[in-house]
Design a protein around this motif. Structure first.
Motif, PDB file in Angstrom:
ATOM      1  N   THR A   1      57.996  42.753  88.635  1.00 39.33           N
ATOM      2  CA  THR A   1      57.266  43.827  88.004  1.00 39.33           C
ATOM      3  C   THR A   1      56.995  45.160  88.771  1.00 39.33           C
ATOM      4  O   THR A   1      57.221  46.354  88.114  1.00 39.33           O
ATOM      5  CB  THR A   1      55.824  43.246  87.657  1.00 39.33           C
ATOM      6  OG1 THR A   1      55.846  41.914  86.853  1.00 39.33           O
ATOM      7  CG2 THR A   1      54.981  44.095  86.813  1.00 39.33           C
ATOM      8  N   TYR A   2      56.843  45.020  89.940  1.00 33.02           N
ATOM      9  CA  TYR A   2      56.507  46.079  90.943  1.00 33.02           C
ATOM     10  C   TYR A   2      57.837  46.892  91.022  1.00 33.02           C
ATOM     11  O   TYR A   2      57.844  47.977  90.826  1.00 33.02           O
ATOM     12  CB  TYR A   2      56.223  45.643  92.354  1.00 33.02           C
ATOM     13  CG  TYR A   2      56.075  46.721  93.168  1.00 33.02           C
ATOM     14  CD1 TYR A   2      55.159  47.595  93.185  1.00 33.02           C
ATOM     15  CD2 TYR A   2      57.218  46.853  94.508  1.00 33.02           C
ATOM     16  CE1 TYR A   2      54.974  48.594  94.137  1.00 33.02           C
ATOM     17  CE2 TYR A   2      56.909  47.830  95.119  1.00 33.02           C
ATOM     18  CZ  TYR A   2      56.012  48.794  95.122  1.00 33.02           C
ATOM     19  OH  TYR A   2      55.922  49.879  96.036  1.00 33.02           O
TER      20      TYR A   2
ATOM     21  N   MET B   1      62.946  37.020  87.761  1.00 30.21           N
ATOM     22  CA  MET B   1      62.922  38.325  88.247  1.00 30.21           C
ATOM     23  C   MET B   1      63.347  39.485  87.412  1.00 30.21           C
ATOM     24  O   MET B   1      62.811  40.431  87.166  1.00 30.21           O
ATOM     25  CB  MET B   1      64.098  38.051  89.488  1.00 30.21           C
ATOM     26  CG  MET B   1      64.366  39.401  90.146  1.00 30.21           C
ATOM     27  SD  MET B   1      62.626  39.696  91.147  1.00 30.21           S
ATOM     28  CE  MET B   1      63.377  40.930  92.320  1.00 30.21           C
ATOM     29  N   PRO B   2      64.490  39.149  86.448  1.00 33.11           N
ATOM     30  CA  PRO B   2      64.708  40.213  85.436  1.00 33.11           C
ATOM     31  C   PRO B   2      63.769  40.575  84.378  1.00 33.11           C
ATOM     32  O   PRO B   2      63.470  41.283  83.857  1.00 33.11           O
ATOM     33  CB  PRO B   2      66.104  39.734  84.755  1.00 33.11           C
ATOM     34  CG  PRO B   2      66.156  38.310  85.114  1.00 33.11           C
ATOM     35  CD  PRO B   2      65.452  38.317  86.478  1.00 33.11           C
ATOM     36  N   PHE B   3      62.838  39.228  84.062  1.00 32.30           N
ATOM     37  CA  PHE B   3      61.840  39.517  83.194  1.00 32.30           C
ATOM     38  C   PHE B   3      60.737  40.054  83.453  1.00 32.30           C
ATOM     39  O   PHE B   3      60.015  41.330  83.036  1.00 32.30           O
ATOM     40  CB  PHE B   3      61.371  37.969  82.934  1.00 32.30           C
ATOM     41  CG  PHE B   3      60.370  37.760  81.708  1.00 32.30           C
ATOM     42  CD1 PHE B   3      60.313  38.822  80.763  1.00 32.30           C
ATOM     43  CD2 PHE B   3      59.866  36.447  81.400  1.00 32.30           C
ATOM     44  CE1 PHE B   3      59.349  38.649  79.700  1.00 32.30           C
ATOM     45  CE2 PHE B   3      58.990  36.228  80.184  1.00 32.30           C
ATOM     46  CZ  PHE B   3      58.767  37.314  79.390  1.00 32.30           C
ATOM     47  N   GLY B   4      60.376  40.029  84.817  1.00 40.62           N
ATOM     48  CA  GLY B   4      59.454  40.923  85.748  1.00 40.62           C
ATOM     49  C   GLY B   4      59.844  42.381  85.712  1.00 40.62           C
ATOM     50  O   GLY B   4      59.126  43.335  85.517  1.00 40.62           O
ATOM     51  N   LEU B   5      61.181  42.692  85.755  1.00 40.25           N
ATOM     52  CA  LEU B   5      61.766  44.020  85.861  1.00 40.25           C
ATOM     53  C   LEU B   5      61.678  44.745  84.656  1.00 40.25           C
ATOM     54  O   LEU B   5      61.167  45.879  84.588  1.00 40.25           O
ATOM     55  CB  LEU B   5      63.287  43.895  86.382  1.00 40.25           C
ATOM     56  CG  LEU B   5      63.491  43.716  88.004  1.00 40.25           C
ATOM     57  CD1 LEU B   5      65.027  43.336  88.087  1.00 40.25           C
ATOM     58  CD2 LEU B   5      63.226  45.182  88.753  1.00 40.25           C
ATOM     59  N   LEU B   6      62.208  43.739  83.579  1.00 41.52           N
ATOM     60  CA  LEU B   6      61.921  44.382  82.250  1.00 41.52           C
ATOM     61  C   LEU B   6      60.463  44.638  81.727  1.00 41.52           C
ATOM     62  O   LEU B   6      60.318  45.994  81.297  1.00 41.52           O
ATOM     63  CB  LEU B   6      62.481  43.443  81.225  1.00 41.52           C
ATOM     64  CG  LEU B   6      62.506  43.792  79.699  1.00 41.52           C
ATOM     65  CD1 LEU B   6      63.306  44.978  79.590  1.00 41.52           C
ATOM     66  CD2 LEU B   6      63.035  42.650  78.833  1.00 41.52           C
ATOM     67  N   PHE B   7      59.740  44.142  82.294  1.00 35.13           N
ATOM     68  CA  PHE B   7      58.164  44.323  81.780  1.00 35.13           C
ATOM     69  C   PHE B   7      57.745  45.756  82.571  1.00 35.13           C
ATOM     70  O   PHE B   7      57.277  46.589  82.057  1.00 35.13           O
ATOM     71  CB  PHE B   7      57.322  43.345  82.196  1.00 35.13           C
ATOM     72  CG  PHE B   7      55.930  43.577  81.872  1.00 35.13           C
ATOM     73  CD1 PHE B   7      55.325  43.704  80.779  1.00 35.13           C
ATOM     74  CD2 PHE B   7      55.049  43.971  82.974  1.00 35.13           C
ATOM     75  CE1 PHE B   7      54.208  44.324  80.429  1.00 35.13           C
ATOM     76  CE2 PHE B   7      53.655  44.173  82.905  1.00 35.13           C
ATOM     77  CZ  PHE B   7      53.300  44.397  81.525  1.00 35.13           C
ATOM     78  N   GLY B   8      58.256  45.829  84.021  1.00 32.45           N
ATOM     79  CA  GLY B   8      57.822  46.912  84.772  1.00 32.45           C
ATOM     80  C   GLY B   8      58.491  48.006  84.271  1.00 32.45           C
ATOM     81  O   GLY B   8      57.771  49.066  84.274  1.00 32.45           O
ATOM     82  N   VAL B   9      59.604  48.040  83.687  1.00 34.57           N
ATOM     83  CA  VAL B   9      60.350  49.277  83.190  1.00 34.57           C
ATOM     84  C   VAL B   9      59.502  49.600  81.686  1.00 34.57           C
ATOM     85  O   VAL B   9      59.364  50.726  81.633  1.00 34.57           O
ATOM     86  CB  VAL B   9      61.728  49.029  82.996  1.00 34.57           C
ATOM     87  CG1 VAL B   9      62.423  49.867  82.053  1.00 34.57           C
ATOM     88  CG2 VAL B   9      62.600  48.908  84.323  1.00 34.57           C
ATOM     89  N   PHE B  10      59.344  48.687  80.921  1.00 31.86           N
ATOM     90  CA  PHE B  10      58.650  48.964  79.621  1.00 31.86           C
ATOM     91  C   PHE B  10      57.210  49.438  79.772  1.00 31.86           C
ATOM     92  O   PHE B  10      56.787  50.310  79.182  1.00 31.86           O
ATOM     93  CB  PHE B  10      58.644  47.366  78.946  1.00 31.86           C
ATOM     94  CG  PHE B  10      58.140  47.410  77.757  1.00 31.86           C
ATOM     95  CD1 PHE B  10      58.369  48.539  76.741  1.00 31.86           C
ATOM     96  CD2 PHE B  10      57.635  46.549  76.788  1.00 31.86           C
ATOM     97  CE1 PHE B  10      58.011  48.765  75.400  1.00 31.86           C
ATOM     98  CE2 PHE B  10      57.205  46.574  75.629  1.00 31.86           C
ATOM     99  CZ  PHE B  10      57.232  47.659  74.873  1.00 31.86           C
TER     100      PHE B  10
END
Length: 236
Positions: A153-154, A25-34
């Motif tokens: 990611t979303y 979850m945090p990995f996906g969040l980070l990619f979405g922000v990036f």
């Protein structure tokens, strides 16, 4: 164990893969922000994540694009980062290679670090598993991870810079790999490969376009292979 059904192995895989949700979850969040910071909109970010489905390669490509790196270098670097997936596939072939083509195609798409780490450990621990049992276990191991990666990611793409720095989402990438690599350091060859890659990566940190990582990866694989050869020769 021989009487266990494929369904029971699915849930075994699900349970073994569940701990990785704390980094998916945090990995996906980070990619979405990036991705949004790099100029991609939500649709482009989701399409990138769904088609590539390889977090490390996605981060590598975006970072290089932000640095105005030539497209050829971006493609080569992203492919090189994902070469480990080709090695994962080769490692899993003796266990899943007899499955129907459509199942192997689905498995190829779903090979990520977490599904490989769970599956290879289980397959080596239980060599008498049937091919259907192995396949459903593999799918089970990635089932709790995939939806959270997509959802993360979303949310990252939608929320963007609204996520505070205090959340420290960037911890997810190194923690993920440390959690997987640690248990896999089972032989001297594994340890030598890891140490050589670390040393070379530090020595080549100044190489442009992050190519030092590619050099380090190649050096680690060569060192590991040579160590295995020397060990085999000493035994014989």
């Amino acid at each position: 164990m021989a009487t266990a059904t494929p369904k029971s192995y699915f849930w075994k895989g699900f349970r073994d893969g569940t701990p990785f949700v704390f980094v998916a979850m945090p990995f996906g969040l980070l990619f979405g922000v990036f991705a949004t910071e790099a100029g991609l909109d939500v649709v482009q970010t989701m399409a990138f994540s769904a088609t590539v489905f390889a977090g490390a390669a996605q981060f590598t490509a975006l970072q290089l694009l932000q640095d105005n790196t030539p497209t050829v270098i971006v493609l080569i670097s992203a492919l090189a980062v994902n070469l480990r997936v080709a090695m994962y596939s080769a490692s899993l072939t003796p266990y899943l290679g007899a499955a129907p083509l459509w199942q192997r195609a689905c498995a190829a798409y779903l090979i990520v670090d977490q599904s490989y780490a769970c599956s290879i450990a289980r397959f080596e621990k239980e060599p008498d598993m049937s091919v259907p049992q192995r396949m459903v276990y593999f799918v089970g191991s990635v089932t709790p991870i995939t939806p959270l990666w997509v959802l993360g990611t979303y949310l990252g793409a939608v929320l963007g810079t609204q996520i505070p720095d205090s959340w420290a989402l960037d911890f997810a990438l190194p923690i993920t790999f440390l959690a997987m690599i640690g248990p896999m350091m089972r032989t001297l060859a594994h340890v030598v490969a890891a140490l050589v890659a670390i040393v070379v990566a530090l020595l080549t940190v100044a190489v442009p376009f992050n190519l030092g990582l590619l050099i380090a990866g190649a050096a680690g694989m060569i060192a590991g292979a040579q160590t295995e050869l020397m060990l085999e020769r000493s035994k014989s």
